[in-house]
Motif scaffolding. Structure first.
Motif, short mmCIF file in Angstrom:
data_model
loop_
_atom_site.label_atom_id
_atom_site.label_comp_id
_atom_site.label_asym_id
_atom_site.label_seq_id
_atom_site.Cartn_x
_atom_site.Cartn_y
_atom_site.Cartn_z
N ARG A 179 0.84 -1.20 0.00
CA ARG A 179 0.00 0.00 0.00
C ARG A 179 0.88 1.25 0.00
N HIS A 239 -4.81 -3.84 -3.46
CA HIS A 239 -4.27 -3.22 -2.24
C HIS A 239 -4.92 -1.89 -1.86
N LEU A 240 -5.45 -1.16 -2.85
CA LEU A 240 -5.99 0.16 -2.54
C LEU A 240 -7.41 0.40 -3.03
#
Length: 194
Positions: free
Chosen positions: A11, A49-50
């Motif tokens: 991240r 991840h985001l």
């Protein structure tokens, strides 16, 4: 044995890459492929991840706001007991203290992008208000008899001047501008003596 999660590390890598791309190309110009390339990851991992692009923008803004206010809190904590306001202004109006060029570019890009993103606008407004509140608190300490409205006005003026001068940093050779602006900020603060 299960492998430890690398989500937090990934991240941060993605946000670093996104910040780099946003600083260079703005929020709208930073493509997900550019971010993936800069992070050295497959594009699909960005979403993993985001989240989506808007999630990435908000994550970048949240990190920027948090880090910026943490740095300001650290600065406030290091101020001496005497002449705190003078020292704060000296630091705020020193080219060496100005945010890195990338941070300045990211801040500008996020502010510009906030015009069409209500959540981002609200987040950045809280960040700005927090910054201004820290300056206002130092003004209240230095000038305890000053009227609250006057303190708020002077805090707004000082923060506005600091942000304006910071935005000129990429032009180079701005030490004189920082010095003059710092002296002007002290003059504005001195109006609270009345």
């Amino acid at each position: 044995m299960a492998r430890p999660s690398v989500t937090a590390e990934r991240r941060e890598e993605i946000l670093d890459a996104f910040a780099h791309c946003v600083a260079r190309d703005g929020v709208e110009g930073a493509s997900l492929q550019q971010v993936a390339d800069a992070a050295g990851l497959a594009r699909a991992l960005l979403r993993h991840h985001l989240g989506n692009r808007e999630d990435m923008i908000l994550a970048l803004a949240e990190r920027f706001c948090r880090q910026s206010l943490e740095e300001m809190d650290e600065l406030i904590a290091l101020l001496p007991k005497k002449k705190r306001l003078e020292k704060l202004i000296a630091v705020l109006f020193t080219a060496a203290y100005a945010s890195s060029n990338q941070e300045l570019q990211v801040a500008g890009a996020l502010v510009n992008a906030a015009a069409s993103r209500p959540i981002l606008k609200k987040m950045l407004r809280r960040w700005y208000d927090g910054f201004e509140d820290l300056v206002a608190e130092e003004l209240r300490t230095a000038y305890p008899a000053a009227k609250p409205a006057a303190v708020a006005e002077v805090a707004t003026a000082i923060v506005g001047m600091a942000f304006s001068v910071d935005s000129l940093t990429p032009l180079g050779k701005v030490d004189d501008i920082f010095r003059r602006s710092g002296r002007a900020a002290l003059r504005v603060a001195a109006t609270l003596e009345n």
